[in-house]
Design an enzyme around this catalytic site. Structure first.
Site, PDB file in Angstrom:
ATOM      1  N   GLU A 116     -22.100  32.115  -3.901  1.00 44.61           N
ATOM      2  CA  GLU A 116     -23.197  32.193  -2.937  1.00 44.61           C
ATOM      3  C   GLU A 116     -24.210  33.269  -3.302  1.00 44.61           C
ATOM      4  OE1 GLU A 116     -19.633  30.416  -0.914  1.00 44.61           O
ATOM      5  OE2 GLU A 116     -19.971  32.219  -2.113  1.00 44.61           O
ATOM      6  N   LYS A 160      -4.941  17.470  -8.421  1.00 45.11           N
ATOM      7  CA  LYS A 160      -5.203  17.460  -6.983  1.00 45.11           C
ATOM      8  C   LYS A 160      -4.899  16.068  -6.442  1.00 45.11           C
ATOM      9  CE  LYS A 160      -8.691  18.736  -3.531  1.00 45.11           C
ATOM     10  NZ  LYS A 160     -10.049  19.276  -3.300  1.00 45.11           N
ATOM     11  N   ARG A 174     -21.578  35.724   2.792  1.00 45.47           N
ATOM     12  CA  ARG A 174     -21.138  36.288   1.514  1.00 45.47           C
ATOM     13  C   ARG A 174     -22.316  36.727   0.646  1.00 45.47           C
ATOM     14  NH1 ARG A 174     -15.808  34.185   0.194  1.00 45.47           N
ATOM     15  NH2 ARG A 174     -16.389  33.773  -1.957  1.00 45.47           N
TER      16      ARG A 174
END
Length: 644
Positions: free
Chosen positions: A377, A288, A405
């Site tokens: 979640e 990244k 969610r």
């Protein structure tokens, strides 16, 4: 400042233009694409490291596949800047995430190349499988479907649900696992260790390479060589590295890991995989922030750094002459430590957002009592419920839009059992540049219909501390929601003494004449600003900070309805089913006939822009409140003008 793309990139207005280039030019395209992203984001802002890490993959995908006929799904859309630039949005890329500009995420209404809207994680495999199954049903045997999913997104249960189905659906799809070891914060959990095991097993990777080289020398046809080599490699996987069998156990053929920054290798591999039918997974290893040294070194900081000097790496911060209030998030993080030091039963849990939510402070100071559970979640909510059954008081910190969610878990695992979990809903209201996938517009409405639950919102940092203190008291025996916006602090001297608030009790901030404003949460500050301006117009509204949308302070509401003919409610949530609706329900129940205006987020999808731009567009900022008061009080204003 005009930002000019490189000589090759400026000729690419679509993947068709990219395909005209010889393979040996792709390295230069990648260099120019990466530099263009750096140039634009440094000046105009946006997400940064994620797209830099997939420059080579993005280029190879559009070079090999026939997009948009072949369908490409990104997961999460932070990675898709290069994709946007190569698919006709290069010249508009400077408007990325700006008001009325292009979205920071793939968006179906924006381009035919954006096959699926992806602001939340872990949806790509399900969506891509649906596309592949539809293509198979329609007889489009030449149509390919690719899902690019980060290893952080792969932690969510939905990704595994989709892979479980993909293995038996036998549709022609490719899953590309972009393994860089980080989402926004470093990834956590057993899956991270498992992928690291695959990526770093020297025995497996050396034997695999030797087998492919050996099979390439055999005097047989290419297809036979590839098939036999794959069989040998698959056998070796089980013998050398048993953990590599996970995807194969789900009947998804596994390939890799390979270097995700070798564009030539990616092109060759993708061409081979395009011809292999059925569900398959390519594991690529990337960095990244690739190509920008500072972003590679501190990937969390450079996920979305804001504006910066691309040469020195200095991140530009606003400078102020006076002390500025902290963000609500930081007040939450520091206050939670204060409470945890007093109450040994307090824990903190967040699904993959420790930096954004500021739970990182507690994770650093009390690592045995604060946990990042990954992009999960549903698990975060039920884990909190499980701990609550054992007497723990858990502060479950989730962004408002991400709480959607885990709605079933809130109902089934927390509310029905009346477990005292504290839900701290960060990013409530209009969050700004991330747009509709991240706006916290609906939590008041979707929480308010659930029994056994308290819904609160602080008007300032002191009120946030008081609500947090109240929520963890032994006497508070129900689920407790505290919602607050991104940033937006008001009190430089925020570290006030914490006091218990009676649940369901608001505050009368001022008396008025003829009209009153009932505010819920941070927009109370907009109301206070409007009231100061209205004083110059000879109009004097009353103001109530209601604090709670459930239960309502009925004593204050009776007072307001009986004293003021006209009422305005203000909230940073959806109008339908929100705080204003709760006030109207109260009035209907008690047969009040006051004139009422509800200000909040309208019944439509609100696009991206700064919070101030969007609050003004949605007409619940200080200007809109002032205009609404003047419009409702126009007769009194006319009389005042005549007498004046």
């Amino acid at each position: 400042m005009e930002i000019i793309p490189g000589p090759l990139l400026k000729t690419i207005d679509s993947p068709a233009d990219l395909k005209k280039l010889p393979r040996e030019k792709l390295h230069q395209v990648c260099d120019e694409l990466r530099q263009y992203i750096i140039d634009v984001v440094s000046v105009h802002g946006g997400h940064f490291g994620a797209s830099l890490g997939v420059v080579e993959l993005t280029t190879a995908l559009h070079y090999v596949y026939n997009t948009p006929y072949d369908q490409l799904v990104w997961d999460v859309g932070h990675q898709a800047y290069g994709h946007k630039i190569l698919t006709g949005r290069r010249d508009n890329f400077v408007t990325n995430r700006k008001y009325n500009g292009i979205s920071g995420f793939p968006k179906r209404s924006e381009s035919e190349y954006d096959t699926f809207g992806v602001g939340h994680s872990s949806t790509s495999i399900s969506a891509a499988l649906g596309m592949a199954m539809a293509a198979k049903y329609k007889g489009e045997t030449d149509r390919k479907t690719v899902a690019v999913i980060g290893d952080g997104s792969m932690t969510a249960g939905m990704a595994f649900e989709a892979m479980n189905h993909a293995g038996v659906a036998n549709s022609d799809m490719l899953i590309i696992l972009n393994d860089n070891g980080i989402g926004i914060d470093p990834n956590t959990g057993a899956l991270k260790e498992y992928l690291t095991d695959i990526s770093t097993s020297p025995t497996y990777n050396k034997v695999k390479d030797d087998v492919w080289k050996l099979m390439g020398k055999l005097p047989v046809g290419k297809n036979f060589t590839r098939a036999m080599g794959h069989k040998l490699v698959e056998g070796l996987k089980g013998m050398v590295n048993s953990s590599a069998n996970l995807f194969e156990a789900l009947k998804i053929r596994y390939f890799g890991p390979i270097d995700g920054h070798n564009v030539a290798k990616l092109v060759d591999t993708l061409k081979d995989l395009r011809d292999i039918p059925g569900p398959k997974l390519l594991h690529i290893v990337t960095t990244k922030g690739k190509g920008y040294a500072l972003a590679e070194q501190d990937q969390t900081k450079w996920h979305a750094p804001g504006l910066f000097d691309k040469v020195t790496g200095e991140i530009f911060k606003k400078k102020f002459d006076t002390p500025q209030p902290p963000k609500y998030q930081d007040v939450f993080g520091h206050t939670l430590i204060e409470l945890a030091e007093r109450n040994q039963r307090i824990f903190g849990i967040t699904p993959a957002m420790p930096s954004g939510s500021s739970l990182k402070f507690m994770m650093e100071k009390m690592p045995d009592r604060a946990f990042d559970v990954g992009i999960c979640e549903q698990h975060a909510v039920t884990l909190s419920a499980g701990m609550a059954t054992q007497g723990m008081r858990v502060f479950c910190n989730i962004y408002s839009s991400f709480m959607q969610r885990a709605y079933d878990q809130v109902v089934h695992d927390v509310a029905i059992q009346k477990l005292p979990v504290v839900f701290c809903l960060d990013r409530a209201g209009l969050v700004g540049d991330d747009g509709p996938t991240h706006h916290g517009a609906y939590d008041i409405a979707y929480m308010r219909c659930i029994p056994n639950i308290v819904i609160s919102a602080p008007m300032n940092e002191s009120e946030l501390r008081n609500l947090m203190y109240t929520s963890q008291l032994e006497s508070t025996d129900v689920p407790f929601v505290i919602r607050y916006p991104r940033g937006e602090g008001t009190m430089p001297e925020w570290k006030t003494e914490m006091k218990e608030i009676t649940i369901g009790k608001g505050r009368k901030l001022k008396d008025g004449d003829g009209i009153a404003i009932l505010s819920f949460g941070h927009p109370g500050n907009f109301a206070a600003s409007a009231i100061r301006d209205l004083k110059l117009e000879g109009v004097n509204p009353g103001h109530y900070d209601m604090r709670f949308a459930k239960p309502l302070d009925e004593e204050l509401l009776h007072e307001a309805c009986q004293r003021y003919q006209k009422l305005i409610t203000v909230e940073d949530g959806c109008i339908e089913g929100g705080f204003g609706s709760a006030v109207l329900e109260f009035m209907a129940k008690h047969n009040y006939k006051n004139e009422v205006r509800i200000l909040g987020i309208p019944d439509r999808i609100v696009e991206h822009g700064t919070p101030k731009e969007l609050q003004h567009e949605c007409k619940y900022d200080a200007v809109a409140i002032k205009e609404t008061v003047l419009e409702m009080m126009k007769d009194k204003v006319r009389v005042t003008e005549l007498l004046g």
